[in-house]
Design a protein around this motif. Structure first.
Motif, PDB file in Angstrom:
ATOM      1  N   ALA A 181      -2.866  28.387  -5.290  1.00 35.56           N
ATOM      2  CA  ALA A 181      -2.771  27.664  -4.017  1.00 35.56           C
ATOM      3  C   ALA A 181      -2.444  26.198  -4.261  1.00 35.56           C
ATOM      4  O   ALA A 181      -1.540  25.633  -3.633  1.00 35.56           O
ATOM      5  CB  ALA A 181      -4.087  27.801  -3.258  1.00 35.56           C
ATOM      6  N   SER A 224       1.168  24.541  -3.203  1.00 37.29           N
ATOM      7  CA  SER A 224       1.254  23.547  -2.125  1.00 37.29           C
ATOM      8  C   SER A 224       1.641  22.190  -2.691  1.00 37.29           C
ATOM      9  O   SER A 224       2.370  21.430  -2.052  1.00 37.29           O
ATOM     10  CB  SER A 224      -0.070  23.468  -1.354  1.00 37.29           C
ATOM     11  OG  SER A 224      -1.135  23.369  -2.247  1.00 37.29           O
ATOM     12  N   ALA A 283       5.316  22.171  -2.981  1.00 33.46           N
ATOM     13  CA  ALA A 283       5.968  21.953  -1.687  1.00 33.46           C
ATOM     14  C   ALA A 283       5.922  20.474  -1.320  1.00 33.46           C
ATOM     15  O   ALA A 283       6.906  19.911  -0.837  1.00 33.46           O
ATOM     16  CB  ALA A 283       5.291  22.791  -0.617  1.00 33.46           C
ATOM     17  N   TYR A 284       4.765  19.837  -1.590  1.00 32.98           N
ATOM     18  CA  TYR A 284       4.669  18.430  -1.222  1.00 32.98           C
ATOM     19  C   TYR A 284       5.374  17.521  -2.213  1.00 32.98           C
ATOM     20  O   TYR A 284       5.726  16.391  -1.878  1.00 32.98           O
ATOM     21  CB  TYR A 284       3.201  18.034  -0.998  1.00 32.98           C
ATOM     22  CG  TYR A 284       2.831  18.380   0.417  1.00 32.98           C
ATOM     23  CD1 TYR A 284       3.117  17.501   1.448  1.00 32.98           C
ATOM     24  CD2 TYR A 284       2.317  19.612   0.735  1.00 32.98           C
ATOM     25  CE1 TYR A 284       2.875  17.838   2.752  1.00 32.98           C
ATOM     26  CE2 TYR A 284       2.056  19.966   2.041  1.00 32.98           C
ATOM     27  CZ  TYR A 284       2.340  19.062   3.046  1.00 32.98           C
ATOM     28  OH  TYR A 284       2.123  19.406   4.342  1.00 32.98           O
ATOM     29  N   CYS A 299       4.794  17.589   7.843  1.00 34.54           N
ATOM     30  CA  CYS A 299       4.992  19.018   8.054  1.00 34.54           C
ATOM     31  C   CYS A 299       6.364  19.474   7.574  1.00 34.54           C
ATOM     32  O   CYS A 299       6.732  20.632   7.746  1.00 34.54           O
ATOM     33  CB  CYS A 299       4.804  19.378   9.523  1.00 34.54           C
ATOM     34  SG  CYS A 299       3.178  18.997  10.114  1.00 34.54           S
ATOM     35  N   PRO A 312       7.599  20.168   4.566  1.00 38.27           N
ATOM     36  CA  PRO A 312       7.657  21.344   3.678  1.00 38.27           C
ATOM     37  C   PRO A 312       7.522  22.651   4.454  1.00 38.27           C
ATOM     38  O   PRO A 312       8.199  23.625   4.143  1.00 38.27           O
ATOM     39  CB  PRO A 312       6.462  21.137   2.748  1.00 38.27           C
ATOM     40  CG  PRO A 312       6.218  19.697   2.760  1.00 38.27           C
ATOM     41  CD  PRO A 312       6.576  19.219   4.118  1.00 38.27           C
ATOM     42  N   LEU A 313       6.665  22.650   5.465  1.00 37.61           N
ATOM     43  CA  LEU A 313       6.472  23.846   6.288  1.00 37.61           C
ATOM     44  C   LEU A 313       7.767  24.216   6.987  1.00 37.61           C
ATOM     45  O   LEU A 313       8.204  25.374   6.982  1.00 37.61           O
ATOM     46  CB  LEU A 313       5.391  23.543   7.321  1.00 37.61           C
ATOM     47  CG  LEU A 313       4.464  24.688   7.687  1.00 37.61           C
ATOM     48  CD1 LEU A 313       3.607  25.034   6.496  1.00 37.61           C
ATOM     49  CD2 LEU A 313       3.607  24.299   8.863  1.00 37.61           C
TER      50      LEU A 313
END
Lengths: 176, 331
Positions: free
Chosen positions: B20, B24, B27-28, B55, B57-58
């Motif tokens: 996790a 993440s 992604a960031y 937001c 990356p989302l």
């Protein structure tokens, strides 16, 4: 190979980029912040009026002839006093490339470019501007210019036959 | 039996946590890179999705997932489909041996803060980073496209060349720790980080690691201006996304490796060890981004010259000198 020079050159670049990290970005955050265009900025076309408040356009078709993308169309008509005017005048801004040739071609300074640059629309048909959308109240960039006072007012008297007429325009001084 | 069960559960929990956090963080990292690069170029970078663009990356993931997954008509289908997965998977696997904190005692049990403390952890990492070549080679080959193939060939040549200098640069570290286990290497840096003891090895390792992660000065495998996008030219949607995420996971892994091998791992004053570890990894990652914002891409022959004629001889000399000095002072 000058190793010391190469190392120095590489590390200096790092210092420069690190310094730039703390500068204020030059970006204009468009929908919130807007750039104020210069007064003579050349964006959307407008139709101006002469000092008496009448339409300057004499429907000579020079603009539509000059237009490289053929986005200007009009219908010429004649008023009872012999003045020509455009019965309808239409610019399709979905086709316009903002080259400014129409404003350059216009002998009466009727068609001019304005600083209004925000003409994005979802429906392309709403980008077709009619004469009512294009006409503005003022005289634009050269508000004192009055074509008929130089060209002869009305066709009844030829040029020079009217009392309130001006002399011919000096083309060398015709900087709008 | 219960002992086995507890150990298995602990490993599972650690795996999930690392999975996790690393994913993440990757992604960031994308967002951080875009923002930092933007600021270096006097622009803002993404700042529209959520506060400060947090937001983004989302939104990127949603976009990539909903895009069409194209497979070129004459591509080698199976290879084409598994290559991007390999890129991310191999990068993730390396994290198994990274110790990110000293062992924690919980309910009277000593829990090592590493998924698997292999006694050959360093070799495992080097092996996996060599395997990473496969994702590029297979992806480029299976695409059946000249640009992808050229990118793959460049990637192969580059990774093999820089693997050597990377391997040679860690030899002094192993010499001073007298162990291949990453935990032992961190423990050997309790008073001095290896960066101070082996500065030459540190510089060589940093450069090799940048080449290893295929990022600017060394991003020839994906050199946009001559071979479109290199080995992932033909990829679209989430398969491209996996290559992309794999690159950023790789940055984090290599940052963790630099931290463990040269920056003293979790050692540091005042702050808790895990914070020190995270800070050091992020600092290395920032250096990667900083380099990307600073240096232009090397030419292919320059890359090869630099690797073979400069880095490897210097690394070899460094190994010899370090060995001789250690022998002389008898440590």
């Amino acid at each position: 190979m000058n190793l010391w020079r190469d190392i120095k050159g590489t590390l200096q670049a790092y210092a420069v980029t690190f310094g730039y990290l703390f500068r204020k970005p030059t970006t204009i955050q468009y929908p919130e912040e807007k750039r104020t265009p210069a007064p003579r900025y050349r964006a959307r076309m407008v139709l101006t009026r002469d000092p008496d408040g009448r339409e300057r356009c004499v429907a000579c078709h020079l603009c539509s002839a000059a237009c490289p993308v053929d986005c200007i169309s009009m219908q010429a008509a004649e008023a009872p006093d012999g003045r020509r005017y455009a019965a309808w005048f239409r610019i399709n801004f979905a086709r316009c490339i903002f080259c400014g040739l129409c404003a350059e071609a216009c002998p009466t300074l009727a068609i001019q470019m304005s600083p209004e640059y925000e003409i994005c629309k979802r429906d392309p048909l709403s980008l077709v501007y009619e004469k009512e959308d294009l006409l503005i109240d003022g005289g634009g960039k050269d508000s004192d210019y009055d074509f008929y006072r130089h060209a002869g007012i009305g066709v009844a008297n030829r040029r020079g036959g009217n009392a309130d007429e001006y002399g011919p325009v000096d083309p060398g001084a015709l900087v709008p | 039996m219960t002992e086995l069960l507890i150990t298995a559960t602990l490993i599972l929990v650690k795996l999930i946590l690392i999975f996790a956090v690393v994913l993440s963080l990757a992604a960031y990292m994308v967002l951080a890179e875009r923002k930092i690069l933007g600021r270096m170029q006097l622009r803002y970078g993404p700042n529209r999705v959520g506060p400060f663009g947090l937001c983004q990356p989302l939104a990127d993931v949603i976009k990539l997932l909903t895009k069409e997954d194209l497979v070129p008509a004459r591509a080698d289908r199976v290879m084409f489909l598994i290559a991007p997965g390999m890129a991310s998977l191999i990068a993730l696997l390396s994290f198994a041996v990274v110790p990110f904190s000293p062992p924690v005692t919980l309910f009277g049990r000593e829990i090592p803060m590493v998924v698997c403390d292999l006694n050959i952890g360093l070799l495992y990492f080097l092996g996996l980073s060599s395997l990473a070549v496969y994702s590029i080679a297979l992806g480029g080959w299976a695409s059946n496209s000249k640009y992808a193939l050229l990118g793959a060939i460049r990637g192969l040549a580059q990774l093999i060349s820089y693997e050597l200098s990377m391997g040679l640069a860690v030899v002094p570290v192993v010499l001073s720790a007298k162990s291949f286990s990453l935990t032992d290497i961190v423990l050997s840096q309790a008073d001095w980080p290896n960066m101070v003891r082996h500065p030459v090895a540190f510089v060589i390792f940093m450069i090799s690691v940048m080449a290893e992660s295929k990022r600017t000065p060394f991003d020839l495998p994906e050199g946009e201006n001559e071979i479109v996008a290199g080995y992932h030219t033909e990829y679209s949607g989430m398969r491209f996304g996996l290559f992309f995420v794999g690159e950023y996971i790789n940055v984090i892994i290599l940052g963790a490796m630099v931290t463990v091998l040269f920056l003293g791992g979790w050692h540091g004053p005042l702050l808790p060890p895990i914070v020190w570890f995270a800070l050091k990894v992020l600092a290395v990652a920032f250096c990667f981004i900083w380099t990307r914002g600073t240096l232009p891409r090397l030419r292919y022959d320059q890359l090869m010259h630099f690797g073979w004629k400069f880095l490897i001889p210097v690394a070899l000399a460094n190994v010899l000198v370090t060995g001789a000095v250690m022998l002389a002072i008898g440590s």
